[in-house]
Design a protein around this motif. Structure first.
Motif, PDB file in Angstrom:
ATOM      1  N   GLY A   1     -37.415   9.909  -9.935  1.00  0.00           N
ATOM      2  CA  GLY A   1     -37.918  10.688  -8.807  1.00  0.00           C
ATOM      3  C   GLY A   1     -38.247   9.817  -7.615  1.00  0.00           C
ATOM      4  N   GLU A   2     -38.904   8.699  -7.864  1.00  0.00           N
ATOM      5  CA  GLU A   2     -39.251   7.768  -6.782  1.00  0.00           C
ATOM      6  C   GLU A   2     -37.992   7.182  -6.148  1.00  0.00           C
ATOM      7  N   PHE A   3     -37.032   6.800  -6.984  1.00  0.00           N
ATOM      8  CA  PHE A   3     -35.778   6.261  -6.484  1.00  0.00           C
ATOM      9  C   PHE A   3     -35.054   7.295  -5.614  1.00  0.00           C
ATOM     10  N   LEU A   4     -34.963   8.523  -6.104  1.00  0.00           N
ATOM     11  CA  LEU A   4     -34.230   9.557  -5.368  1.00  0.00           C
ATOM     12  C   LEU A   4     -34.934   9.944  -4.075  1.00  0.00           C
ATOM     13  N   GLU A   5     -36.263  10.053  -4.110  1.00  0.00           N
ATOM     14  CA  GLU A   5     -36.991  10.350  -2.873  1.00  0.00           C
ATOM     15  C   GLU A   5     -36.723   9.267  -1.827  1.00  0.00           C
ATOM     16  N   THR A   6     -36.776   8.023  -2.248  1.00  0.00           N
ATOM     17  CA  THR A   6     -36.536   6.905  -1.322  1.00  0.00           C
ATOM     18  C   THR A   6     -35.099   6.934  -0.815  1.00  0.00           C
TER      19      THR A   6
ATOM     20  N   TYR B   1     -33.937   7.295   2.933  1.00  0.00           N
ATOM     21  CA  TYR B   1     -33.112   6.218   3.480  1.00  0.00           C
ATOM     22  C   TYR B   1     -31.845   6.789   4.117  1.00  0.00           C
ATOM     23  N   ASN B   2     -31.178   7.687   3.410  1.00  0.00           N
ATOM     24  CA  ASN B   2     -29.937   8.277   3.939  1.00  0.00           C
ATOM     25  C   ASN B   2     -30.179   9.053   5.228  1.00  0.00           C
ATOM     26  N   LYS B   3     -31.283   9.787   5.289  1.00  0.00           N
ATOM     27  CA  LYS B   3     -31.600  10.538   6.519  1.00  0.00           C
ATOM     28  C   LYS B   3     -31.877   9.587   7.683  1.00  0.00           C
ATOM     29  N   LEU B   4     -32.625   8.528   7.420  1.00  0.00           N
ATOM     30  CA  LEU B   4     -32.907   7.544   8.459  1.00  0.00           C
ATOM     31  C   LEU B   4     -31.614   6.870   8.908  1.00  0.00           C
ATOM     32  N   HIS B   5     -30.757   6.535   7.957  1.00  0.00           N
ATOM     33  CA  HIS B   5     -29.473   5.905   8.277  1.00  0.00           C
ATOM     34  C   HIS B   5     -28.633   6.805   9.187  1.00  0.00           C
ATOM     35  N   LYS B   6     -28.545   8.081   8.844  1.00  0.00           N
ATOM     36  CA  LYS B   6     -27.767   9.023   9.669  1.00  0.00           C
ATOM     37  C   LYS B   6     -28.353   9.132  11.076  1.00  0.00           C
ATOM     38  N   MET B   7     -29.694   9.141  11.163  1.00  0.00           N
ATOM     39  CA  MET B   7     -30.332   9.215  12.468  1.00  0.00           C
ATOM     40  C   MET B   7     -30.017   7.974  13.296  1.00  0.00           C
ATOM     41  N   LEU B   8     -30.061   6.804  12.666  1.00  0.00           N
ATOM     42  CA  LEU B   8     -29.786   5.561  13.393  1.00  0.00           C
ATOM     43  C   LEU B   8     -28.323   5.475  13.830  1.00  0.00           C
ATOM     44  N   ILE B   9     -27.425   6.004  13.046  1.00  0.00           N
ATOM     45  CA  ILE B   9     -26.011   6.054  13.446  1.00  0.00           C
ATOM     46  C   ILE B   9     -25.866   6.909  14.701  1.00  0.00           C
ATOM     47  N   LYS B  10     -26.520   8.074  14.702  1.00  0.00           N
ATOM     48  CA  LYS B  10     -26.461   8.945  15.889  1.00  0.00           C
ATOM     49  C   LYS B  10     -27.095   8.259  17.095  1.00  0.00           C
ATOM     50  N   ALA B  11     -28.190   7.552  16.868  1.00  0.00           N
ATOM     51  CA  ALA B  11     -28.852   6.861  17.975  1.00  0.00           C
ATOM     52  C   ALA B  11     -27.937   5.784  18.548  1.00  0.00           C
TER      53      ALA B  11
ATOM     54  N   GLU C   1     -35.778  -1.883  11.204  1.00  0.00           N
ATOM     55  CA  GLU C   1     -36.516  -2.727  10.273  1.00  0.00           C
ATOM     56  C   GLU C   1     -36.961  -1.928   9.050  1.00  0.00           C
ATOM     57  N   GLN C   2     -37.421  -0.706   9.271  1.00  0.00           N
ATOM     58  CA  GLN C   2     -37.821   0.160   8.167  1.00  0.00           C
ATOM     59  C   GLN C   2     -36.641   0.409   7.233  1.00  0.00           C
ATOM     60  N   GLN C   3     -35.476   0.694   7.809  1.00  0.00           N
ATOM     61  CA  GLN C   3     -34.283   0.930   7.007  1.00  0.00           C
ATOM     62  C   GLN C   3     -33.945  -0.309   6.171  1.00  0.00           C
ATOM     63  N   PHE C   4     -34.065  -1.480   6.774  1.00  0.00           N
ATOM     64  CA  PHE C   4     -33.802  -2.731   6.074  1.00  0.00           C
ATOM     65  C   PHE C   4     -34.699  -2.874   4.847  1.00  0.00           C
ATOM     66  N   HIS C   5     -35.991  -2.628   5.031  1.00  0.00           N
ATOM     67  CA  HIS C   5     -36.940  -2.774   3.927  1.00  0.00           C
ATOM     68  C   HIS C   5     -36.723  -1.692   2.867  1.00  0.00           C
ATOM     69  N   MET C   6     -36.398  -0.490   3.290  1.00  0.00           N
ATOM     70  CA  MET C   6     -36.101   0.572   2.326  1.00  0.00           C
ATOM     71  C   MET C   6     -34.869   0.205   1.499  1.00  0.00           C
ATOM     72  N   GLY C   7     -33.867  -0.383   2.140  1.00  0.00           N
ATOM     73  CA  GLY C   7     -32.670  -0.819   1.430  1.00  0.00           C
ATOM     74  C   GLY C   7     -32.988  -1.891   0.400  1.00  0.00           C
ATOM     75  N   ASN C   8     -33.843  -2.839   0.770  1.00  0.00           N
ATOM     76  CA  ASN C   8     -34.265  -3.872  -0.175  1.00  0.00           C
ATOM     77  C   ASN C   8     -35.040  -3.273  -1.342  1.00  0.00           C
ATOM     78  N   TYR C   9     -35.887  -2.292  -1.057  1.00  0.00           N
ATOM     79  CA  TYR C   9     -36.660  -1.627  -2.107  1.00  0.00           C
ATOM     80  C   TYR C   9     -35.726  -0.890  -3.068  1.00  0.00           C
ATOM     81  N   LEU C  10     -34.743  -0.187  -2.518  1.00  0.00           N
ATOM     82  CA  LEU C  10     -33.771   0.513  -3.366  1.00  0.00           C
ATOM     83  C   LEU C  10     -33.008  -0.484  -4.245  1.00  0.00           C
ATOM     84  N   HIS C  11     -32.656  -1.617  -3.663  1.00  0.00           N
ATOM     85  CA  HIS C  11     -31.960  -2.647  -4.434  1.00  0.00           C
ATOM     86  C   HIS C  11     -32.829  -3.128  -5.598  1.00  0.00           C
TER      87      HIS C  11
END
Length: 115
Positions: free
Chosen positions: A27-32, A36-46, A64-74
């Motif tokens: 659950g924690e992994f999927l929520e993150t 992460y995917n929503k933030l990524h899509k927003m940053l692509i649009k930006a 920076e937030q996306q970077f840290h979220m990616g590291n956490y997912l890893h």
């Protein structure tokens, strides 16, 4: 067939309240991952200057937030390997269960010709 992109936070929230630590981990992994995917899509649009709103904070902070979220997912993916949690299988099972629930497959109906 449901896909990962069909998952919403409300679909995975019950996992985070499970008594089974593997369910809570999933659950924690999927929520993150969903966030992460929503933030990524927003940053692509930006980046493409196609965002339909102006963020309240600098884009650099969101990157920076996306970077840290990616590291956490890893880190969570590596932990899953150590603990024998097959994330791919768990996600496929969850998607199947959600699809069956949406289709009414879990609801038994009485056969009127049975008696």
């Amino acid at each position: 067939m449901k896909t990962f992109e069909d998952l919403a936070l409300k679909d995975v929230a019950p996992l985070t309240e499970s008594t089974d630590y593997k369910d809570r981990f999933l659950g924690e992994f999927l929520e993150t991952k969903i966030r992460y995917n929503k933030l990524h899509k927003m940053l692509i649009k930006a980046e493409a200057h196609n965002l339909n709103f102006t963020p309240d904070c600098p884009l650099d902070l969101l990157i920076e937030q996306q970077f840290h979220m990616g590291n956490y997912l890893h880190a969570m993916e590596v932990r899953a390997e150590y603990e024998g949690i097959d994330l791919g299988y768990c996600i496929t099972r969850l998607l199947r269960d959600l699809e069956n629930a949406d289709g009414g497959c879990c609801v038994e109906t009485e056969d009127p010709t049975r008696y």
